[in-house]
Design a protein around this motif. Structure first.
Motif: not given
Length: 798
Positions: A319-328, A302-317
Motif C-alpha cells: 500500500l503506497k501513495i504517489f503524489s505530484l511534485y516537481p521533478h527536475s 484511487n485518489w486520496l483527497f483531491g487530485d494530488m495523490s494516489l493510493v495504490i494497492g497491490g496483490d501482495r498487500g
C-alpha cells in the motif's frame, strides 16, 4: 511646720483608658472579611491553575489517541440487489444501484429495501455506472452512447435530521444526458465510466469495447455564463486517447481540477495525462511501469483527497501513495509528475476495496481478511480490524467519514461507526519529517491554514521550535551587548540626575506588550527592512567601531579639557554622532554598497558557472543568486523587534546587580569609597583605569591581623589602599609630617610619589607583614619604581 500638720495627699495616677487599646468593630469586621477574601483568592488561584492544567490535558490527550471503530449491526437485505452500494451524508441510509431504473434504500433496522424510480429518458438503458462518494451520485453511460449523472438524496442532513432546505425524503434525480462522441454514436458498447466535477468544467471518461479492442474516450463539458444568468452545460471537447494507451484500462481517475487524468492498465502501468490549454488536447506526461515493484501488480488505484495523490494497492498487500511534485529536467526546468512519497506496512492479502473520506485524507482499505483505517499525510495506521469473520466485497463511507459499510458475499451489510477526531495530529505529525503533497522531499513544515478545500494539514512543531530558538538567539545577540553596556554605564558613569530619569523609563519600557511590538515590526518595520539589509550590516559594523573610536578619543584628551564637562554626560557628545552614522548608513551607504556586492557575488559565482542571474536588490540576490528563500517577515526582523522587548529586562537586572555589589570588589577594579569606577578614565591624566596595588589583606584593617599605618594595630584610615593616599591630601599629610618610625605610630612618605608605583607592591607587603610590629623604613617606598606596565599621575604632597 507643725508635726501635727496633715501630710499632703499623694498624687493620683491617671486611670488607664482601656478603650484606647480596643480595635473598632468595623476594623475587625473589615479585617476578617479581607482575611477570608485573601484566603479565598488564594484557593481560587490554585483551582484556576489546576483547571487550566486539566483543560490543556483534555484538549491535548485526544491528539494522540487512535481511532475508535466499532461494528454496530449487520442486517441482511430482504432481497439482495446486485449493484454498487453507497451511503448518504448522515451515514444512516445505505442505497444500491445496479444499472436499472430504480435505486433501492435499505432500512437498517428491518432490512427492507424500498425502491425509488430514476427518471431516465425514454428508450435509454444504462449499461455502465460507477459511484462518486464526494457527490453522492452515480455517473452512468447508456447503450446509445450518452453519459450523465444520477444524484441520490436521502432527505437527511449530516446530523441525521430531516433537511430544512432541499428534498425532505429519499429519492434520486437523473440529470441530462450528453453524447460521448462528436457524432453522437460510439463504435461499441461502453464498459466503464468515470466522472469529475471541476466547477465550470466537467469530465467524462469511458472505455468502449470494440472489435479492435478497448478504446478510451474523453468528453468535457463547460458552462457558458452571461451577465444576466448562468448558461447551460454543453460539450466542449471530444478526445480519443486510445493511441496513447499501453494496455487495457482497469481504472480511470479524472482529476477534480479538470486538467488531469490517471489511467491504470492491465499491463501494470500507470499513465498520467494533463490538458494542454494552448493545443486544447490531452497529452500523456508520464508513464510509470510497475509502480509497486517487479512481481506485484496493482489491484486498487484511487485518489486520496483531491487530485494530488494516489493510493495504490497491490496483490501482495503493498500500500503506497504517489503524489505530484516537481521533478527536475535536464534543461534545468521542472515538471510536476507523480512519484512515491509514502508507504504503509503491508496488508494481509491483496488490496481490493477502497473508501475515502470527504473531509480529510483518511481512507478505508480492505483485503479478504483485514480492514484497515489509514491516514495519508503521515502514513499512519489509525485502526486495524485484525482477522475478519467475513470477506468484504464492497466498501462505502459517507462524506463526513463517521460511518461506513462493508458488504459480504451473502449481501449482508456490516455497519461501522468511525470516530477519529484528530487523524492529522500525533507524534509523527508534530515532530517527524513528512513528505507533503507538492514538495520534492520530506520536510518539517508548519502551515495553520490553507486556501483550498483539499488543504493538507502541516502541523510540525520543529519549525516553531527552531524559529523560536533562532529568533531568541538573534534577539539576545542584539539585546545583550546593548543592555549590559548600557547598564554598566548607567551604574558607574552616568550622572545621578540623569540616572534618576533613565532607570525608571527603562523599567517602564519593560511593560510594552510584545504583541504590539511584533505587530509594529510585521506591518511597519519588515517592509522597510526588506531592501535595507546592506544598510543594517553597515550599521552593525560601523556603529560599535565609531563608539569605540569616540571613547578612545575621549580618554586621550587632557584631564583639564575633560574636567570642563560634568561627570556622566559623555553621551551628549556620542549620541548625535551615532545617530548621524545610522542615518548615513540607512540612506546612502547601504545603497552604495549593494550594487558592488551584487557584482562581486556574480563574479565569484561565475567561476563555478552560477553567475548568470538577475538581481536588482539584496532580496533578489538572496533568492536568485544563492537560491534560498527570502521572506519579508524573517527571523532577523523578529530578533530585532524582540531584542527591543527584552532590552529593558536585561538592563534592569544588570544595572541592579552592578549597583548593589558591595564596594570592596569594586575597589579592586579601581574605584574607592561609595563611587567605584566613577572617577574612571576621564579623571586620569594618563588614561585608563586606576588599579589597586594591595591585596585584600592589605586593605581590610586590623581584622585581618595586619596593620596599615600604626604599631598599635589601629589604622588611621583603614579600608583604603595606596590610591587613597594618592588622591586625598589629608592622609598624605599625616604620613609626611611624622618621624621615620612613624610619629604616634605613623611613618612618613619621602616626598612626591612617582607615576609608576606598581613595583612598590612587594615592599608594602613586606612592611605590613609583621602584624603589630613597627613599620619598615619609608625609604623602602623609593625602590624599583620605574615599571612600564602601568602609568599613574605623580601627586605632590601639599
Amino acid at each position: 511646720m507643725s508635726s501635727n500638720a496633715p501630710s499632703p495627699a499623694p498624687s493620683r495616677k491617671p486611670k488607664p483608658v482601656p478603650e484606647r487599646f480596643q480595635v473598632a468593630k468595623t476594623t475587625l469586621w473589615f479585617d476578617r472579611i479581607m482575611t477570608k477574601t485573601i484566603i479565598g483568592g488564594g484557593f481560587t488561584v490554585i483551582v484556576a491553575v489546576f483547571g487550566i492544567l486539566f483543560f490543556l490535558l483534555a484538549v491535548t490527550i485526544p491528539l494522540f489517541q487512535s481511532a475508535d471503530v466499532e461494528e454496530r449491526q449487520h442486517p441482511a437485505p430482504s432481497s439482495p440487489v446486485p449493484g454498487t452500494w453507497g451511503l448518504d451524508p448522515s451515514g444512516t441510509l445505505p442505497f444500491v444501484y445496479g444499472n436499472g431504473k430504480n435505486i433501492f434504500f435499505l432500512d437498517k433496522t428491518t432490512g427492507n429495501l424500498s425502491s425509488v424510480p430514476v427518471s431516465l429518458p425514454d428508450g435509454e438503458t444504462v449499461c455502465a455506472h460507477s459511484y462518486d462518494a464526494s457527490l453522492t451520485a452515480y455517473p452512468i453511460a447508456t447503450e446509445s452512447g450518452k453519459v450523465g449523472l444520477i444524484h441520490v438524496h436521502s432527505g437527511l442532513n449530516v446530523h441525521g435530521r430531516t433537511n430544512a432546505h432541499g428534498p425532505d425524503k429519499a429519492g434520486a434525480e437523473a440529470g441530462p444526458l450528453y453524447p460521448l462522441t462528436e457524432n453522437g454514436s460510439v463504435p461499441g458498447k461502453i464498459s466503464g465510466i468515470a466522472y469529475a466535477d471541476a466547477g465550470e468544467r466537467k469530465i467524462f471518461t469511458a472505455t468502449v469495447e470494440t472489435e479492435q479492442g478497448t478504446r478510451l474516450l474523453l468528453m468535457t463539458l463547460e458552462e457558458s455564463r452571461s451577465l444576466l444568468h448562468e448558461g447551460e452545460l454543453a460539450p466542449s471537447g471530444f478526445h480519443d486517447l486510445t493511441d496513447q494507451m499501453e494496455g487495457r484500462p482497469t481504472a480511470m481517475l479524472p482529476g477534480a481540477s479538470g486538467d488531469s487524468l490517471v489511467i491504470a492498465t492491465d499491463a501494470d502501468k500507470l499513465l498520467y495525462f494533463s490538458y494542454d490549454e494552448d493545443g486544447e488536447t490531452w497529452v500523456r506526461r508520464q508513464m510509470i511501469p510497475t509502480p509497486l515493484g517487479k512481481g506485484e501488480k496493482m489491484t486498487s488505484v484511487n485518489w486520496l483527497f483531491g487530485d494530488m495523490s494516489l493510493v495504490i494497492g497491490g496483490d501482495r498487500g503493498s500500500l503506497k501513495i504517489f503524489s505530484l511534485y516537481p521533478h527536475s529536467r535536464p534543461d534545468g526546468t521542472s515538471l510536476r509528475l507523480f512519484g512515491q512519497t509514502r508507504q504503509f506496512s503491508p496488508m494481509d492479502g491483496p488490496v481490493q476495496h477502497y473508501a475515502a473520506s470527504g473531509i480529510n485524507r483518511s481512507f478505508l482499505v480492505s483485503t479478504p481478511r483485514e480492514l484497515r483505517l489509514c491516514y495519508g499525510t503521515t502514513a499512519d495506521i489509525r485502526w486495524n480490524s485484525g482477522p475478519l469473520e467475513f470477506v468484504p466485497v464492497q466498501l462505502a463511507a459517507n462524506t463526513e467519514f463517521n460511518a461506513a459499510i462493508a458488504v459480504d458475499p451473502s449481501g449482508n451489510i456490516h455497519f461501522f461507526s468511525l470516530e477519529d477526531k484528530h487523524p492529522e495530529a500525533g507524534a509523527k505529525a508534530l515532530v517527524g519529517k513528512i513528505w507533503y503533497e507538492g514538495y520534492d522531499s520530506p520536510k518539517w513544515l508548519w502551515q495553520s491554514v490553507g486556501g483550498t478545500d483539499d488543504y493538507e494539514s502541516k502541523l510540525s512543531l520543529m519549525p516553531l521550535v527552531f524559529g523560536t530558538l533562532k529568533g531568541t538567539l538573534y534577539a539576545l545577540v542584539f539585546a545583550v551587548p546593548v543592555a549590559v553596556t548600557a547598564a554598566i554605564y548607567t551604574a558607574h558613569f552616568m550622572a545621578p540626575a540623569v540616572k534618576r530619569v533613565v532607570k525608571p523609563v527603562m523599567e517602564i519600557m519593560a511593560s510594552l506588550p510584545s504583541v504590539v511590538l511584533g505587530f509594529f515590526g510585521a506591518l511597519y518595520l519588515a517592509p522597510r527592512m526588506e531592501d535595507k539589509v546592506p544598510a543594517l550590516l553597515c550599521m552593525a559594523v560601523l556603529i560599535p567601531g565609531l563608539a569605540a573610536l569616540i571613547a578612545w578619543f575621549w580618554t586621550t584628551r587632557p584631564a583639564a579639557w575633560r574636567n570642563k564637562f560634568s561627570r556622566g554626560v559623555e553621551y551628549i557628545v556620542m549620541t548625535p554622532v551615532i545617530l548621524l552614522c545610522a542615518w548615513f548608513c540607512w540612506e546612502y551607504l547601504g545603497y552604495w554598497l549593494e550594487q558592488p556586492l551584487i557584482s562581486l557575488c556574480r563574479s565569484v559565482m561565475g567561476l563555478w558557472g552560477d553567475g548568470d542571474f538577475q538581481a536588482a536588490s539584496f532580496a533578489d540576490l538572496w533568492r536568485n543568486g544563492f537560491g534560498m528563500p527570502y521572506e519579508q517577515r524573517n527571523s532577523l526582523v523578529v530578533g530585532f523587534i524582540m531584542g527591543f522587548a527584552v532590552i529593558p529586562v536585561i538592563f534592569t537586572i544588570s544595572e541592579d546587580a552592578l549597583s548593589n555589589v558591595p564596594p570592596f570588589p569594586h575597589r579592586r577594579l579601581g574605584g574607592s569609597g561609595g563611587q567605584p569606577l566613577a572617577d574612571g578614565p576621564h579623571r586620569c591624566s594618563s588614561g585608563g583605569f586606576r588599579r589597586h596595588f594591595l591585596r585584600p589583606d592589605d586593605r581590610s584593617g586590623p581584622s585581618r591581623g595586619g596593620n596599615h599605618d600604626r604599631t598599635d594595630g589601629h589604622g588611621k584610615h583603614p579600608h583604603h589602599g595606596l590610591e587613597y593616599l594618592q588622591r586625598h591630601a589629608h592622609p598624605l599629610r599625616q604620613h609626611r609630617h611624622g618621624t621615620a618610625g612613624g610619629g604616634a605610630g605613623l611613618h612618613p612618605l619621602p616626598g612626591p610619589l612617582p607615576g609608576r608605583p606598581y613595583p612598590l607592591l612587594h615592599d608594602i607587603h613586606s612592611e605590613h607583614s609583621g602584624g603589630n610590629s613597627a613599620p619598615a623604613s619609608p625609604q623602602t617606598l623609593q625602590r624599583r619604581v620605574n615599571h612600564p606596565t602601568l602609568s599613574l599621575p605623580s601627586i605632590h604632597l601639599p
